[in-house]
Design an enzyme around this catalytic site. Structure first.
Site, short mmCIF file in Angstrom:
data_model
loop_
_atom_site.label_atom_id
_atom_site.label_comp_id
_atom_site.label_asym_id
_atom_site.label_seq_id
_atom_site.Cartn_x
_atom_site.Cartn_y
_atom_site.Cartn_z
N GLU A 1 0.84 -1.21 0.00
CA GLU A 1 0.00 0.00 0.00
C GLU A 1 0.87 1.26 0.00
OE1 GLU A 1 -1.17 2.03 3.29
OE2 GLU A 1 -0.94 0.40 4.74
N LYS B 1 -5.44 10.84 0.55
CA LYS B 1 -5.50 9.49 1.16
C LYS B 1 -6.66 8.77 0.48
CE LYS B 1 -6.65 7.44 5.63
NZ LYS B 1 -6.86 7.70 7.06
N VAL C 1 -5.41 0.46 2.83
CA VAL C 1 -5.62 -0.98 2.70
C VAL C 1 -6.85 -1.24 1.83
CG1 VAL C 1 -6.27 -3.07 3.98
CG2 VAL C 1 -4.45 -1.58 4.85
N ASP D 1 -17.00 5.77 13.17
CA ASP D 1 -15.79 5.84 12.36
C ASP D 1 -15.24 4.42 12.23
OD1 ASP D 1 -13.45 6.28 11.03
OD2 ASP D 1 -12.72 7.86 12.37
N SER E 1 -13.31 1.97 9.62
CA SER E 1 -12.50 2.06 8.40
C SER E 1 -13.13 1.28 7.25
CB SER E 1 -11.11 1.50 8.68
OG SER E 1 -10.36 1.47 7.48
N ALA E 2 -13.04 1.84 6.06
CA ALA E 2 -13.48 1.12 4.86
C ALA E 2 -12.62 -0.13 4.61
CB ALA E 2 -13.41 2.05 3.65
N ASP E 3 -11.50 -0.24 5.33
CA ASP E 3 -10.69 -1.47 5.21
C ASP E 3 -11.51 -2.71 5.56
OD1 ASP E 3 -8.63 0.31 4.76
OD2 ASP E 3 -7.50 -0.19 6.59
N LYS F 1 -4.19 -1.36 14.12
CA LYS F 1 -3.48 -0.38 14.92
C LYS F 1 -4.10 -0.29 16.30
CE LYS F 1 -4.05 1.69 11.34
NZ LYS F 1 -4.55 2.73 10.45
N1 PSU Z 1 -0.93 1.48 9.38
C1 PSU Z 1 0.16 2.26 9.54
N2 PSU Z 1 0.19 3.45 8.90
C2 PSU Z 1 -0.84 3.87 8.12
C3 PSU Z 1 -1.98 3.04 7.94
C4 PSU Z 1 -1.97 1.85 8.60
O1 PSU Z 1 1.08 1.91 10.24
O2 PSU Z 1 -0.74 4.95 7.55
C5 PSU Z 1 -3.10 3.46 7.00
C6 PSU Z 1 -3.50 2.25 6.16
O3 PSU Z 1 -3.37 2.61 4.80
C7 PSU Z 1 -4.94 1.99 6.51
C8 PSU Z 1 -5.39 3.38 6.85
O4 PSU Z 1 -5.66 1.40 5.46
O5 PSU Z 1 -4.31 3.90 7.61
C9 PSU Z 1 -6.72 3.38 7.59
O6 PSU Z 1 -7.24 4.67 7.64
P1 PSU Z 1 -8.77 4.90 8.09
O7 PSU Z 1 -8.80 4.49 9.53
O8 PSU Z 1 -9.00 6.37 7.91
O9 PSU Z 1 -9.61 4.05 7.20
MN MN Z 2 -12.09 6.52 9.37
#
Ligand code: PSU
Ligand code: MN
Length: 312
Positions: free
Chosen positions: A31, A92, A112, A142, A144-146, A163
């Site tokens: 990614e 992003k 992701v 909130d 994640s779309a992941d 995380k």
């Molecule tokens: N893990 C890390 N650094 C990052 C991310 C994950 O150590 O920058 C990123 C990944 O790309 C993950 C994204 O898909 O954060 C998730 O963001 P959000 O919670 O806004 O969906």
């Molecule tokens: Mn989010």
């Protein structure tokens, strides 16, 4: 390997990746949000290059996914990685962001979710990242779309858990709902990114790359479309002590609240703040786990590409 019909004029594959697809050679998607938003400069570019090397060292091909001038690149050259790593205000890019980024000819790093979408469209089956997104702790909407993307994309995703800034039990519940098996690689517990343990169980434990490849084949032969999530903890000596990580996260969350950070900015803010609070220790842990995950993903991709694995 079957050539995907979902490639569009918006996608650019390097000649190396095109060749590897045709020949069924092992490829690992990487990614790029971690390059554009997850890591500070100059570590972001250094790390991106190191991850590609880790994959090549295992005799697989790296395909870093990113968006440059409105095109989705599957595989980036050194110069293109540099452009992405130093782009001013890159986007992003998660699932909802592709249309905007492509129409406006923007640069951006794929999350992701974004990488799953693009890499799968390009016929790639293995993907390495650091930590997946999940359900945030103090903002129940909130999510994640992941997570839904993992539920609908048949790829093996190697990570170090979600995380630890997230609500891990809720994240695991969501993965169960969308049918994603969570494999503890060499562990019975879901790793918590900077630290090894979360106290939460995984679906199963596996200890070597060919077992992961076999499990993925079973899932996909059944026609189950979702991902297999492989969670690999940091080695003991590289991990942050649980209480140190938790303290830093609590502080970072309080700071995010005070400053009114919301939405897509939340994850980058928390990661940067935790790195400040731990005096860089969390950043070191992050870099190490990313390299370890790239290596394991490459080993799995090699197993998956063996002739007896070509039935799917
Ligand atoms: N893990 C890390 N650094 C990052 C991310 C994950 O150590 O920058 C990123 C990944 O790309 C993950 C994204 O898909 O954060 C998730 O963001 P959000 O919670 O806004 O969906
Ligand atoms: Mn989010």
């Amino acid at each position: 390997m079957a050539v995907s019909s979902r490639l569009t004029p918006y996608m650019v594959l390097t000649p190396e990746i095109q060749h590897a697809r045709k020949m069924g050679l092992p490829i690992v998607a990487l990614e790029s949000t971690l390059i554009t938003h997850g890591l500070p400069r100059p570590q972001n570019l250094e790390l991106a290059l190191q991850l590609e090397q880790e994959v090549r060292d295992q005799r697989a091909l790296p395909a870093t996914v990113g968006v440059l001038e409105g095109k989705i690149h599957i595989g980036l050259s050194g110069a293109e990685l540099e452009t992405l790593a130093s782009a001013p205000q890159p986007r992003k890019i998660s699932r909802r962001d592709f249309a905007v980024a492509l129409a406006n000819k923007e640069n951006g790093g794929t999350t992701v979710a974004g990488t799953l979408f693009a890499a799968h469209a390009a016929g790639i089956r293995v993907f390495a990242t650091g930590g997946i997104g999940g359900v945030h702790r103090d903002a129940p909407f909130d999510v994640s779309a992941d997570l839904p993307e993992l539920g609908r994309t048949p790829m093996i995703v190697v990570c170090a858990g979600a995380k630890a800034i997230l609500d891990l039990p809720a994240t695991l519940e969501y993965l169960e709902t969308v049918g994603v098996p969570v494999i503890g690689y060499g562990t019975d517990e879901f790793p918590a990114f900077y630290s090894r343990s979360s106290g939460l169980p995984v679906t199963a434990r596996l200890d070597n790359p060919d077992d992961v490849a076999r499990m993925a084949q079973a899932q996909w032969e059944l026609g189950l479309q979702g991902a297999i999530l492989v969670a690999q903890p940091l080695p003991q000596e590289e991990a942050l002590p649980d209480d140190q990580a938790e303290e830093a996260i609590t502080q970072a969350l309080a700071d995010a609240h005070t400053r009114g950070i919301l939405g897509a900015e939340m994850t980058p803010f928390l990661l940067a703040r935790v790195a400040e609070i731990t005096g860089g220790a969390s950043l070191q842990a992050n870099l190490t786990l990313l390299r370890n995950n790239a290596r394991l993903a490459a080993q799995i991709a090699v197993e998956l590409a063996r002739p007896q694995s070509k039935t799917i």
